[in-house]
Design an enzyme around this catalytic site. Sequence first.
Site, PDB file in Angstrom:
ATOM      1  N   HIS A 154       0.800  -1.231   0.000  1.00 31.38           N
ATOM      2  CA  HIS A 154       0.000   0.000   0.000  1.00 31.38           C
ATOM      3  C   HIS A 154       0.833   1.282   0.000  1.00 31.38           C
ATOM      4  O   HIS A 154       0.316   2.339  -0.360  1.00 31.38           O
ATOM      5  CB  HIS A 154      -0.929   0.036   1.212  1.00 31.38           C
ATOM      6  CG  HIS A 154      -1.952  -1.044   1.240  1.00 31.38           C
ATOM      7  ND1 HIS A 154      -2.795  -1.302   0.184  1.00 31.38           N
ATOM      8  CD2 HIS A 154      -2.276  -1.949   2.208  1.00 31.38           C
ATOM      9  CE1 HIS A 154      -3.589  -2.317   0.492  1.00 31.38           C
ATOM     10  NE2 HIS A 154      -3.295  -2.724   1.709  1.00 31.38           N
ATOM     11  N   ASP A 189      -3.471 -10.928  -1.498  1.00 36.52           N
ATOM     12  CA  ASP A 189      -4.006 -10.258  -0.313  1.00 36.52           C
ATOM     13  C   ASP A 189      -5.463  -9.871  -0.532  1.00 36.52           C
ATOM     14  O   ASP A 189      -5.872  -9.550  -1.650  1.00 36.52           O
ATOM     15  CB  ASP A 189      -3.160  -9.013  -0.052  1.00 36.52           C
ATOM     16  CG  ASP A 189      -3.273  -8.496   1.359  1.00 36.52           C
ATOM     17  OD1 ASP A 189      -4.307  -7.895   1.682  1.00 36.52           O
ATOM     18  OD2 ASP A 189      -2.308  -8.653   2.141  1.00 36.52           O
ATOM     19  N   HIS A 191      -6.736  -7.180   0.348  1.00 34.98           N
ATOM     20  CA  HIS A 191      -6.749  -5.757   0.035  1.00 34.98           C
ATOM     21  C   HIS A 191      -6.038  -5.512  -1.297  1.00 34.98           C
ATOM     22  O   HIS A 191      -4.988  -6.106  -1.570  1.00 34.98           O
ATOM     23  CB  HIS A 191      -6.050  -4.956   1.130  1.00 34.98           C
ATOM     24  CG  HIS A 191      -6.669  -5.109   2.483  1.00 34.98           C
ATOM     25  ND1 HIS A 191      -6.351  -6.162   3.316  1.00 34.98           N
ATOM     26  CD2 HIS A 191      -7.575  -4.358   3.137  1.00 34.98           C
ATOM     27  CE1 HIS A 191      -7.047  -6.046   4.440  1.00 34.98           C
ATOM     28  NE2 HIS A 191      -7.800  -4.965   4.362  1.00 34.98           N
ATOM     29  N   ASP A 278      -5.031 -12.722   4.453  1.00 32.64           N
ATOM     30  CA  ASP A 278      -6.213 -12.142   5.092  1.00 32.64           C
ATOM     31  C   ASP A 278      -7.496 -12.367   4.293  1.00 32.64           C
ATOM     32  O   ASP A 278      -8.519 -11.756   4.592  1.00 32.64           O
ATOM     33  CB  ASP A 278      -6.006 -10.648   5.360  1.00 32.64           C
ATOM     34  CG  ASP A 278      -5.519  -9.878   4.152  1.00 32.64           C
ATOM     35  OD1 ASP A 278      -5.407 -10.469   3.065  1.00 32.64           O
ATOM     36  OD2 ASP A 278      -5.233  -8.672   4.290  1.00 32.64           O
TER      37      ASP A 278
END
Length: 411
Positions: A154, A189, A191, A278
């Site tokens: 990120h 991931d 995200h 996750d």
Amino acid sequence: MSPWPETGLREKLPGAAKQRGFRSLFVHSGDLLSFELGPDHPFRAERVQKTMELCGRYGLWGKPWMQVVPPAKVEQEELCRFHDPSYVRVLKKASQGIISLETLRRGLGTEDCPVVPGLYHWAVGVVGGTLAGMRAILAGEADVAMNLYGGLHHAMPDHAEGFCYLNDIAVAIPEALDRNWRVAYVDCDAHHGNGVQEAFYRDPRVLVISIHETGRTLYPWDGWETQLGEEEGYGYNVNVPLEPGSDDEVYGLVLDSVVTPLLEAFGPELVVAQLGADSLISDPLTHLRLTNNAYIHAVRSLARLGRPILALGGGGYDLYRTARCWTLAWAILNDLEPKDELAGLVGGMMFGPEMEVGSLLDAPHPSCAEIREKAVQEAGRVVEFIREKVFPVHGISRGNLQGDFQARRGP
């Protein structure tokens, strides 16, 4: 017959690897392991320690071809291959306790990205771990390198966000590009990997694929299938957003229908895999319903490409299940079958309620029919869009999507 099929990675690697023998590296540092962003912060390095313990328990450690290595030393100018020098200076000052309005403007000092003593040293060490793995692969010294402290996808050029301060991925991949290596980056991931997308959005030398929960329900609130890259990089940025409640079936449909064909057509010389865990059903921060059976499907698909792999960590906030996922990934990438050396002596409850003695694999947890059908329908729409817009860029036939999905799901 073993229920644990080998990936054949060691046999599929280019000839030079077979001639000198397969080698894998695991990056580890006591400094990185002991660092905390805070006692209540969900991003915890403890996951790596638990992974190492499980690898030992399951006979996946200490093989002749394995080596544990520390992070590489990183110069500030190397960070600036992606990050603005001004941001690096602010991050360094914040770590020293020098706080200003500029600190907050750079995303530092928030609940997600707190400022704590030793922050800069830790963040640079994470980058150094990924660079150590990358450089070993590029030098022909390793075929697999794993840095579970890394995968901080990120971080942006000029600010921190989403638990990520420096983007180890975006700093390391240019080293491969300097050697004219084609790189496939695959992000598992939950995200969206927005920082990596930012880094290579116009670069056709890097195929960026991110499979994640839709931005309608999860940070960073983007990662749409319509974000396909720009200029020469059009068709080399592929986002696959998934509906909340997507389970192993949906994930398998996406992998087999779009991800694997794109990787095979692109023909990378190196795969960089962000193996955030996750997406699992028990993760407290996300809304997907995967088990580690879908996770190993993804890792096996990458290993079967027969290319060197730089494997990174990332998200995963159920610590024990994350450790199980990363242990399984290490086993797959080393073509090993996990065997519980403590079977009959101690159970596995601490690593998840479904974990039976002798097994790292989750029990199936399919979503209810209504949620699954909605997730399948939306996944099919996204995959059809990618096949229409991206497949022609790579010379792939669109094929019969409905037929492919039906074959994958069965009658």
